[in-house]
Write a protein that holds these residues in place. Structure first.
Motif, PDB file in Angstrom:
ATOM      1  N   VAL A 544       1.023  -1.003   0.072  1.00  0.00           N
ATOM      2  CA  VAL A 544       0.432  -0.103  -0.032  1.00  0.00           C
ATOM      3  C   VAL A 544       0.703   1.467   0.008  1.00  0.00           C
ATOM      4  CG1 VAL A 544      -2.179   1.089   1.246  1.00  0.00           C
ATOM      5  CG2 VAL A 544      -1.842  -1.311   1.595  1.00  0.00           C
ATOM      6  N   ASN A 545       0.717   2.178  -0.927  1.00  0.00           N
ATOM      7  CA  ASN A 545       1.398   2.905  -1.270  1.00  0.00           C
ATOM      8  C   ASN A 545       0.560   4.400  -0.967  1.00  0.00           C
ATOM      9  OD1 ASN A 545       4.016   1.552  -1.935  1.00  0.00           O
ATOM     10  ND2 ASN A 545       3.446   2.195  -3.844  1.00  0.00           N
ATOM     11  N   THR A 546       0.959   5.539   0.590  1.00  0.00           N
ATOM     12  CA  THR A 546       0.584   6.568   0.738  1.00  0.00           C
ATOM     13  C   THR A 546       1.517   7.445   0.352  1.00  0.00           C
ATOM     14  OG1 THR A 546      -1.305   5.071   2.120  1.00  0.00           O
ATOM     15  CG2 THR A 546      -1.015   7.559   2.219  1.00  0.00           C
ATOM     16  N   LEU A 547       0.707   8.865  -1.161  1.00  0.00           N
ATOM     17  CA  LEU A 547       0.954   9.952  -1.474  1.00  0.00           C
ATOM     18  C   LEU A 547       0.234  11.063  -0.372  1.00  0.00           C
ATOM     19  CD1 LEU A 547       3.330  11.411  -2.333  1.00  0.00           C
ATOM     20  CD2 LEU A 547       1.815  12.267  -4.201  1.00  0.00           C
ATOM     21  N   CYS A 573      -5.724  18.306   5.214  1.00  0.00           N
ATOM     22  CA  CYS A 573      -5.097  16.849   4.589  1.00  0.00           C
ATOM     23  C   CYS A 573      -5.678  16.502   3.641  1.00  0.00           C
ATOM     24  CB  CYS A 573      -4.601  16.267   6.303  1.00  0.00           C
ATOM     25  SG  CYS A 573      -4.176  14.292   5.377  1.00  0.00           S
ATOM     26  N   HIS A 574      -4.858  16.252   2.711  1.00  0.00           N
ATOM     27  CA  HIS A 574      -5.035  14.725   1.320  1.00  0.00           C
ATOM     28  C   HIS A 574      -4.335  13.919   1.859  1.00  0.00           C
ATOM     29  CE1 HIS A 574      -4.109  13.603  -2.993  1.00  0.00           C
ATOM     30  NE2 HIS A 574      -5.583  14.266  -3.061  1.00  0.00           N
ATOM     31  N   LEU A 575      -4.679  12.929   0.986  1.00  0.00           N
ATOM     32  CA  LEU A 575      -4.296  11.437   1.010  1.00  0.00           C
ATOM     33  C   LEU A 575      -4.608  10.841  -0.410  1.00  0.00           C
ATOM     34  CD1 LEU A 575      -4.694   9.369   4.642  1.00  0.00           C
ATOM     35  CD2 LEU A 575      -2.544  11.310   4.040  1.00  0.00           C
ATOM     36  N   HIS A 576      -3.641  10.498  -0.645  1.00  0.00           N
ATOM     37  CA  HIS A 576      -3.597   8.939  -2.016  1.00  0.00           C
ATOM     38  C   HIS A 576      -2.786   8.219  -2.049  1.00  0.00           C
ATOM     39  CE1 HIS A 576      -4.955   7.706  -5.745  1.00  0.00           C
ATOM     40  NE2 HIS A 576      -3.664   8.011  -6.495  1.00  0.00           N
ATOM     41  N   GLN A 577      -4.236   6.694  -1.662  1.00  0.00           N
ATOM     42  CA  GLN A 577      -3.593   5.237  -1.806  1.00  0.00           C
ATOM     43  C   GLN A 577      -3.639   4.778  -3.455  1.00  0.00           C
ATOM     44  OE1 GLN A 577      -5.034   3.583   1.411  1.00  0.00           O
ATOM     45  NE2 GLN A 577      -3.969   5.034   3.309  1.00  0.00           N
ATOM     46  N   GLN A 578      -2.922   3.954  -3.284  1.00  0.00           N
ATOM     47  CA  GLN A 578      -2.282   3.337  -4.445  1.00  0.00           C
ATOM     48  C   GLN A 578      -2.295   1.528  -3.675  1.00  0.00           C
ATOM     49  OE1 GLN A 578       0.805   4.766  -6.716  1.00  0.00           O
ATOM     50  NE2 GLN A 578      -0.807   6.047  -8.089  1.00  0.00           N
ATOM     51  N   LYS A 579      -3.107   0.451  -4.443  1.00  0.00           N
ATOM     52  CA  LYS A 579      -2.950  -0.728  -3.484  1.00  0.00           C
ATOM     53  C   LYS A 579      -3.463  -1.739  -4.794  1.00  0.00           C
ATOM     54  CE  LYS A 579      -5.112   0.757  -0.060  1.00  0.00           C
ATOM     55  NZ  LYS A 579      -6.219   2.274  -0.391  1.00  0.00           N
ATOM     56  N   GLN A 580      -2.139  -2.588  -5.075  1.00  0.00           N
ATOM     57  CA  GLN A 580      -3.007  -3.632  -5.228  1.00  0.00           C
ATOM     58  C   GLN A 580      -4.216  -4.903  -5.523  1.00  0.00           C
ATOM     59  OE1 GLN A 580       0.597  -6.344  -5.856  1.00  0.00           O
ATOM     60  NE2 GLN A 580       2.113  -5.383  -6.994  1.00  0.00           N
ATOM     61  N   GLU A 581      -5.221  -3.784  -6.260  1.00  0.00           N
ATOM     62  CA  GLU A 581      -6.251  -4.941  -5.241  1.00  0.00           C
ATOM     63  C   GLU A 581      -7.578  -5.115  -6.532  1.00  0.00           C
ATOM     64  OE1 GLU A 581      -6.526  -1.069  -3.316  1.00  0.00           O
ATOM     65  OE2 GLU A 581      -8.881  -0.487  -4.449  1.00  0.00           O
ATOM     66  N   ALA A 582      -8.188  -5.711  -6.548  1.00  0.00           N
ATOM     67  CA  ALA A 582      -9.689  -5.980  -6.975  1.00  0.00           C
ATOM     68  C   ALA A 582     -10.758  -5.719  -7.016  1.00  0.00           C
ATOM     69  CB  ALA A 582      -9.194  -7.336  -7.255  1.00  0.00           C
ATOM     70  N   ASP A 583     -11.331  -4.846  -7.864  1.00  0.00           N
ATOM     71  CA  ASP A 583     -12.414  -4.217  -8.211  1.00  0.00           C
ATOM     72  C   ASP A 583     -13.688  -5.138  -7.242  1.00  0.00           C
ATOM     73  OD1 ASP A 583     -11.522  -2.043  -9.043  1.00  0.00           O
ATOM     74  OD2 ASP A 583     -12.520  -2.910 -11.126  1.00  0.00           O
ATOM     75  N   TYR A 584     -13.673  -6.449  -6.672  1.00  0.00           N
ATOM     76  CA  TYR A 584     -14.394  -7.294  -6.493  1.00  0.00           C
ATOM     77  C   TYR A 584     -14.119  -7.024  -5.126  1.00  0.00           C
ATOM     78  CZ  TYR A 584     -10.739 -10.552  -7.779  1.00  0.00           C
ATOM     79  OH  TYR A 584      -9.677 -11.121  -7.696  1.00  0.00           O
ATOM     80  N   LEU A 585     -13.443  -6.772  -4.619  1.00  0.00           N
ATOM     81  CA  LEU A 585     -12.259  -6.830  -2.845  1.00  0.00           C
ATOM     82  C   LEU A 585     -13.720  -5.391  -2.147  1.00  0.00           C
ATOM     83  CD1 LEU A 585      -8.664  -8.400  -3.003  1.00  0.00           C
ATOM     84  CD2 LEU A 585     -11.231  -9.402  -2.238  1.00  0.00           C
ATOM     85  N   GLN A 586     -14.432  -5.833  -1.250  1.00  0.00           N
ATOM     86  CA  GLN A 586     -15.201  -5.078  -0.673  1.00  0.00           C
ATOM     87  C   GLN A 586     -13.878  -5.465   1.136  1.00  0.00           C
ATOM     88  OE1 GLN A 586     -18.914  -4.973   0.527  1.00  0.00           O
ATOM     89  NE2 GLN A 586     -18.980  -3.687   2.338  1.00  0.00           N
ATOM     90  N   SER A 587     -13.266  -3.849   1.480  1.00  0.00           N
ATOM     91  CA  SER A 587     -12.372  -4.044   2.589  1.00  0.00           C
ATOM     92  C   SER A 587     -13.559  -3.179   3.624  1.00  0.00           C
ATOM     93  CB  SER A 587     -11.596  -2.658   2.691  1.00  0.00           C
ATOM     94  OG  SER A 587     -10.981  -2.522   3.495  1.00  0.00           O
ATOM     95  N   GLN A 588     -12.941  -3.554   5.240  1.00  0.00           N
ATOM     96  CA  GLN A 588     -13.160  -3.343   5.942  1.00  0.00           C
ATOM     97  C   GLN A 588     -12.512  -1.826   6.444  1.00  0.00           C
ATOM     98  OE1 GLN A 588     -13.908  -5.641   9.488  1.00  0.00           O
ATOM     99  NE2 GLN A 588     -15.802  -6.301   8.746  1.00  0.00           N
ATOM    100  N   TYR A 589     -11.228  -2.083   6.181  1.00  0.00           N
ATOM    101  CA  TYR A 589     -10.123  -0.442   6.724  1.00  0.00           C
ATOM    102  C   TYR A 589      -9.410  -0.655   5.983  1.00  0.00           C
ATOM    103  CZ  TYR A 589     -12.561  -3.268  11.013  1.00  0.00           C
ATOM    104  OH  TYR A 589     -13.045  -3.523  12.120  1.00  0.00           O
ATOM    105  N   SER A 590      -8.264  -1.322   5.165  1.00  0.00           N
ATOM    106  CA  SER A 590      -6.979  -0.581   4.650  1.00  0.00           C
ATOM    107  C   SER A 590      -8.101   0.113   4.017  1.00  0.00           C
ATOM    108  CB  SER A 590      -6.246  -1.063   4.414  1.00  0.00           C
ATOM    109  OG  SER A 590      -6.358  -2.390   3.589  1.00  0.00           O
ATOM    110  N   LEU A 591      -8.700   0.084   3.034  1.00  0.00           N
ATOM    111  CA  LEU A 591      -8.704   0.480   1.895  1.00  0.00           C
ATOM    112  C   LEU A 591     -10.302   1.988   1.495  1.00  0.00           C
ATOM    113  CD1 LEU A 591      -9.777  -2.627   0.006  1.00  0.00           C
ATOM    114  CD2 LEU A 591      -7.312  -1.462  -0.232  1.00  0.00           C
TER     115      LEU A 591
END
Length: 694
Positions: A544-547, A573-591
């Motif tokens: 997970v990359n965060t700028l 504050c502005h954040l932009h996160q890049q993750k290796q993820e699929a559209d079909y995944l639903q996240s509780q937290y880090s997404l």
């Protein structure tokens, strides 16, 4: 009369000690009875503004007189000129404010008193880099992250003692102290393993309570919407202090059956003691936090009458020696009980979950000065143990509710050196960590911070730091109720770089920073929506990359438009996160993270004894959730307006507060709506002053 006479001579003794500060040059500021940081034993970068912004720490110095309820902004600015030698945190070794290389956000006591809040969790909402996600108000349950992190990825400390719960981060803010016990809150953003230990992947929050020698007798009573009622009291004598509080509410919602499902009741008790001699200073505390709350749809949208009860015990003893080589040992033990009821009061259909967690730790921090600078070194041992109905491995000897359990230990060593020049500071070091879980070998996590002061107003700084976090017991073993955990999860690891500039003058403080986080093996609960009967699974994301960027401006309006005792703070504050993820995944937290957060706070003196605080917060969260009817919904931006009006005199304070004055409907977590407009009022009596008045 005797009481007032004793108080007078104690105050005179105290003033005589403080008036010696020029001769002492505050070199032993953390080792005196009046010390601000004596309970912490570390260094905290203090800013230039007063509180509204959380970017400043002028009030840290003002803590010397904690019974001052209102502060004139002009006087505060004038005091800042004397702070150059105050020891302040961002490194293992204590450094002076003018030398510290890392920035720390500080919420002072005056900020806390002026804020329209009922819990410590609410106080942090105005910190622009902090994500406060509530499932219930007045501190029922709150997950707090920093710069896009989850609640599991930060360290929570009480007077410098790590009180993180290895079972789960959901209950990390079950603190034993009341809001009025706190003298300041310190937020260190970015990886902090080198300073605060191995659980501070993305930052740390340190709650610092009043020094026992500054405790005063006072009581507080509050009441308001939704059956809210709260009372608190405290008293101190010599080197001992005791406080207690109780809070209850009917809650703001009901279940489909008509029963209360957001009610709350809980109490706190907190004792502190101290001993000081010419060679050593000791501080200790013991605390209790217990509460029960309706959890409505906290963990499952299908059940709207969930309930949870938690009880926590806290103990710690810390010391510090004088001499060429300074030793700062500490020992602590914390115990937590947690009972969760999926169907409130009915165990016949779904058994209750019971957990008991014990954490024991011992640490030693040391430092010494020599010709090349200041060097710090030390070690920490921490043992974490849990017995549970469903977390851990099967016990050889089950007892009561507890059929499973797990024990793990963490050993760490740290070394840091600080090069201190007239305008330049370089702080570099590492922490070496070994954990018994999964036979983790010793691993090194280095870091380096640098700052350069340009003239009297400008300061630039840069840092590179690394850190890690061990999985919680819940992430490793919670495999019930539609969840499937992985007990072979790897530790999370992070590398981060940051750079920034700060400007400070008599009437203006501005700061801007940019940071980049590269994390691997990040832990999250995800659901594969393609499956016919999907479940939540704990997994390690590849990376997970965060700028991010943060900007803040604070102004003393008394110097601009001649508005007495008034300050304005703006932050974004502005954040932009890049993750290796699929559209079909639903996240509780880090997404799910706050992509945008804007805060504003105005404090002003309307009349001689009448003060007004206005707060505004706008935030836009990324991510989505599945509603009760199975529809996937995105989070929507929302804004909240809070206010506090207080009439304060020497012996009492009367105030009224309003939260979410516009009544905006919003959610921090899907399917858990937050309350609308909440109004409350209260009165605080300063008993020691009342006695002296007679």
């Amino acid at each position: 009369m005797y009481f007032c006479t004793v108080l007078f001579w104690e105050n005179m003794k105290y003033k005589r000690q403080f008036n010696q500060r020029k001769a002492l040059r505050f070199r032993y500021f953390t080792r005196k009875g009046y010390a601000l940081f004596a309970c912490l034993g570390r260094v905290v970068t203090i800013g230039v503004l007063s509180v509204a912004t959380l970017e400043s720490a002028t009030a840290a110095h003002r803590h010397v007189s904690t019974d001052v309820e209102r502060v004139d902004s002009m006087q505060v600015m004038q005091k800042e000129a004397t702070l150059d030698d105050v020891e302040v945190t961002g490194s293992r070794a204590p450094l002076a404010l003018g030398q510290a290389a890392r920035m720390v956000t500080v919420l002072s006591r005056e900020d806390i008193q002026a804020a329209p809040v009922q819990s410590i969790n609410d106080l942090l909402k105005m910190a622009v880099g902090v994500d406060v996600r509530q499932r219930g108000p007045i501190g029922a349950q709150t997950d707090i992250g920093i710069r896009g992190s989850t609640s599991e990825q930060i360290t929570i400390l009480l007077n410098g003692i790590n009180i993180c719960d290895p079972q789960t981060g959901h209950n990390a803010f079950d603190l034993p102290c009341d809001v009025s016990d706190i003298v300041r809150i310190e937020v260190l953003e970015g990886p902090a393993a080198r300073v605060y230990g191995t659980s501070s992947l993305v930052g740390a929050i340190n709650i610092v309570t009043r020094d026992v020698r500054s405790q005063k007798a006072e009581v507080r009573v509050e009441g308001g919407s939704f059956g809210y009622l709260s009372g608190a009291g405290r008293a101190g004598i010599d080197s001992h202090s005791l406080s207690a509080s109780y809070t209850r509410s009917d809650g703001y919602s009901r279940a489909k059956s008509g029963a209360l499902n957001a009610d709350y009741s809980g109490g706190k008790a907190f004792y502190q003691g101290a001993y000081e001699s010419a060679q050593v200073r000791l501080n200790w505390h013991a605390g209790l936090s217990t509460k029960g709350f309706g959890s409505n749809t906290f963990y499952s949208a299908k059940f709207d009458e969930q309930y949870e009860r938690t009880t926590k015990l806290f103990t710690a003893l810390q010391g510090e020696t004088e001499g060429w080589l300074h030793f700062k040992p500490g020992i602590y033990w914390n115990r937590s009980y947690d009972r969760f009821e999926l169907i409130r009061g009915d165990e016949s259909k779904v058994p209750f979950n019971h957990h008991r967690t014990d954490v024991f730790g011992i640490n030693l921090n040391s430092y010494f000065d020599w010709v090349a600078g200041r060097t710090a070194f030390g070690a920490e041992f921490r043992n974490e143990d849990i017995v549970s109905t469903n977390l851990g491995e099967p016990l050889n000897n089950p007892h009561g509710h507890y059929k499973n359990g797990l024990n793990r230990s963490n050993l760490s060593f740290h070394l840091e050196h600080n090069i201190l020049l007239k305008r330049f500071t370089l702080s570099a070091g590492f922490v070496a960590v070994k954990n018994t879980w999964n036979e983790m070998p010793f691993t090194l996590y280095p870091g380096i911070d640098a700052s350069y002061r340009m003239g009297d107003h400008w300061k630039v700084y840069a840092s590179y730091n690394t850190s890690l976090r061990m999985p919680s017991f819940t992430e490793l073993y919670y495999s019930v109720g539609g969840h499937k955990a992985d007990k072979y999860l790897k530790p999370e690891e992070m590398q981060a770089v940051e750079g920034g500039v700060k400007y400070s003058s008599r009437w203006l403080t501005a700061q801007a920073s940019i940071f980049y986080h590269h994390a691997r093996n990040m832990i999250d609960w995800v659901m594969d929506t393609r499956e016919a009967d999907p479940v939540w699974q704990s997994v390690n994301h590849t990376k997970v990359n965060t700028l991010g960027q943060e900007v803040s401006v604070s102004m003393d309006l008394a110097n601009i438009i001649h508005l007495p005792s008034s300050t304005l703070h703006l932050a974004y504050c502005h954040l932009h996160q890049q993750k290796q993820e699929a559209d079909y995944l639903q996240s509780q937290y880090s997404l799910e993270y706050l992509r945008h957060k804007l805060t504003a706070q105005l404090r002003m003196r309307l009349l001689e004894h009448l003060d007004l605080t206005l707060g505004y917060r706008w935030q836009d969260r990324m991510g989505s959730y599945t509603s009760v009817d199975g529809e996937v919904r995105n989070y929507h931006p929302y804004s909240v307006v809070d206010a506090r009006l207080a009439w304060t005199k020497d012996t009492y304070s009367i105030y009224v507060e309003g939260n979410n004055l516009t009544g905006h409907q919003y959610v921090d977590y899907g399917n858990v709506p937050q309350p609308g407009c909440w109004i409350m009022g209260g009165v605080k009596l300063f008993l020691d002053r009342m006695f002296c008045a007679f």
